[in-house]
Design an enzyme around this catalytic site. Sequence first.
Site, PDB file in Angstrom:
ATOM      1  N   SER A   1       8.881  13.478  11.337  1.00 40.65           N
ATOM      2  CA  SER A   1       8.569  13.285  12.760  1.00 40.65           C
ATOM      3  C   SER A   1       9.713  12.611  13.510  1.00 40.65           C
ATOM      4  O   SER A   1       9.628  12.423  14.724  1.00 40.65           O
ATOM      5  CB  SER A   1       7.285  12.462  12.914  1.00 40.65           C
ATOM      6  OG  SER A   1       6.207  13.167  12.340  1.00 40.65           O
TER       7      SER A   1
ATOM      8  N   ASP B   1       5.094  -7.799   3.155  1.00 40.57           N
ATOM      9  CA  ASP B   1       4.009  -7.053   3.801  1.00 40.57           C
ATOM     10  C   ASP B   1       3.093  -8.034   4.516  1.00 40.57           C
ATOM     11  O   ASP B   1       3.063  -9.220   4.145  1.00 40.57           O
ATOM     12  CB  ASP B   1       3.224  -6.243   2.739  1.00 40.57           C
ATOM     13  CG  ASP B   1       2.477  -5.054   3.328  1.00 40.57           C
ATOM     14  OD1 ASP B   1       1.678  -5.252   4.268  1.00 40.57           O
ATOM     15  OD2 ASP B   1       2.681  -3.929   2.855  1.00 40.57           O
TER      16      ASP B   1
ATOM     17  N   ASN C   1       0.833  -1.210   0.000  1.00 40.93           N
ATOM     18  CA  ASN C   1       0.000   0.000   0.000  1.00 40.93           C
ATOM     19  C   ASN C   1       0.869   1.262   0.000  1.00 40.93           C
ATOM     20  O   ASN C   1       2.064   1.201   0.280  1.00 40.93           O
ATOM     21  CB  ASN C   1      -0.861   0.047   1.277  1.00 40.93           C
ATOM     22  CG  ASN C   1      -1.830  -1.102   1.356  1.00 40.93           C
ATOM     23  OD1 ASN C   1      -2.827  -1.132   0.631  1.00 40.93           O
ATOM     24  ND2 ASN C   1      -1.537  -2.062   2.223  1.00 40.93           N
TER      25      ASN C   1
ATOM     26  N   ASN D   1      10.419   0.295   4.461  1.00 41.63           N
ATOM     27  CA  ASN D   1       9.340   1.275   4.404  1.00 41.63           C
ATOM     28  C   ASN D   1       8.166   0.953   5.323  1.00 41.63           C
ATOM     29  O   ASN D   1       7.406   1.851   5.693  1.00 41.63           O
ATOM     30  CB  ASN D   1       8.862   1.362   2.942  1.00 41.63           C
ATOM     31  CG  ASN D   1       7.501   2.000   2.802  1.00 41.63           C
ATOM     32  OD1 ASN D   1       7.375   3.220   2.836  1.00 41.63           O
ATOM     33  ND2 ASN D   1       6.457   1.184   2.665  1.00 41.63           N
TER      34      ASN D   1
ATOM     35  N   THR E   1      -1.842   8.909   1.968  1.00 40.39           N
ATOM     36  CA  THR E   1      -1.950   7.445   2.015  1.00 40.39           C
ATOM     37  C   THR E   1      -2.999   7.081   3.074  1.00 40.39           C
ATOM     38  O   THR E   1      -3.530   7.963   3.753  1.00 40.39           O
ATOM     39  CB  THR E   1      -0.615   6.782   2.430  1.00 40.39           C
ATOM     40  OG1 THR E   1      -0.367   7.098   3.803  1.00 40.39           O
ATOM     41  CG2 THR E   1       0.555   7.227   1.580  1.00 40.39           C
TER      42      THR E   1
ATOM     43  N   ASP F   1       5.690 -10.641   8.208  1.00 38.00           N
ATOM     44  CA  ASP F   1       5.635  -9.665   9.301  1.00 38.00           C
ATOM     45  C   ASP F   1       7.061  -9.145   9.494  1.00 38.00           C
ATOM     46  O   ASP F   1       7.947  -9.886   9.938  1.00 38.00           O
ATOM     47  CB  ASP F   1       5.113 -10.335  10.574  1.00 38.00           C
ATOM     48  CG  ASP F   1       5.092  -9.373  11.759  1.00 38.00           C
ATOM     49  OD1 ASP F   1       5.639  -8.251  11.650  1.00 38.00           O
ATOM     50  OD2 ASP F   1       4.541  -9.753  12.807  1.00 38.00           O
TER      51      ASP F   1
ATOM     52  N   TYR G   1       5.865   7.544  17.984  1.00 39.25           N
ATOM     53  CA  TYR G   1       6.223   7.663  16.559  1.00 39.25           C
ATOM     54  C   TYR G   1       7.475   8.524  16.426  1.00 39.25           C
ATOM     55  O   TYR G   1       8.413   8.161  15.715  1.00 39.25           O
ATOM     56  CB  TYR G   1       5.045   8.271  15.785  1.00 39.25           C
ATOM     57  CG  TYR G   1       5.197   8.210  14.274  1.00 39.25           C
ATOM     58  CD1 TYR G   1       5.065   7.007  13.590  1.00 39.25           C
ATOM     59  CD2 TYR G   1       5.454   9.367  13.531  1.00 39.25           C
ATOM     60  CE1 TYR G   1       5.192   6.955  12.208  1.00 39.25           C
ATOM     61  CE2 TYR G   1       5.579   9.323  12.158  1.00 39.25           C
ATOM     62  CZ  TYR G   1       5.441   8.112  11.493  1.00 39.25           C
ATOM     63  OH  TYR G   1       5.567   8.069  10.115  1.00 39.25           O
TER      64      TYR G   1
END
Length: 254
Positions: free
Chosen positions: A134, A37, A16, A81, A180, A54, A145
Amino acid sequence: MARFDGRVVIVTGGANGIGAAVAARFASEGAKVMIADIQTPAATSDSIAFVKTDASSAQEVAALVEATVHKWGRIDMLVNNAGLGALAETPDMDEELWDKVFAINTKAIYLFCKYAIPVMRAQGGAIINVASISGLSGDYGMGVYNASKGAVINYTRSLALDCARDGIRVNALCPGLIETAMTQLTVARPEDREAWLGPIPLGRMGQPSEMASVIAFLASDDASYMTGAIITADGGITAHTGQPNVPHRRSLRN
Ligand SMILES: NC(=O)c1ccc[n+]([C@@H]2O[C@H](COP(=O)([O-])OP(=O)(O)OC[C@H]3O[C@@H](n4cnc5c(N)ncnc54)[C@H](O)[C@@H]3O)[C@@H](O)[C@H]2O)c1
């Protein structure tokens, strides 16, 4: 001849969003792509393969790396990613969620590097870690995060040092606000959208394809002297100190 002809890339979180755009971009430039993924990508092809993985499981990551070598014989590029966001101030942050975010955003990069680097050493290559703006500064209510992405940034520098003599370059991309699934809710309400987009100098969200083009550049020979670099692609938001734009001040003299 295409830029990535004969090269093989692993893209984590490639089903995705940014990862899917990265997979499509590499395939369109001649690479063989292995997507790792937990979700199934919309489509695979002769150039794009998928193994459900995973990214936070050592066993599954090792198996994915082995499957990639079995299928295509080598690994030239690794795009770390896969990622997860979480919103909570620290007193309300659930310990399990803290560990999960770190497992996917940070530890997964260690696992993929641990198993892929020995294979990549055969010919050298490039690793791109998807961090975030971030990871450069703090956000309200996003402590885990911020911490996990900050770790990705400094780990990228360390990996760059350790891999340099193997001919493997390691760089990080720090995206800003990209359209996204991860940011769908963030900007769902018109007033929230305005609050988020207002401070972005380019005045809009970024597209996954705009991250894929930077990642492809960092993976390519055009970036052959770049390693340990932390690159932002954020519409200019980190160019700003946060101080206000007050036009009448420009006519004042000290
Ligand atoms: N969208 C943004 O605004 C933005 C900004 C800065 C950084 N990023 C980072 O970019 C990366 C991609 O984010 P996105 O916006 O495309 O998000 P997304 O939610 O669209 O895609 C993330 C992908 O990672 C996969 N994934 C999640 N957990 C996984 C696991 N344990 N193992 C394997 N795959 C897993 C998901 O299934 C999904 O396909 C993330 O690392 C994210 O932190 C995104």
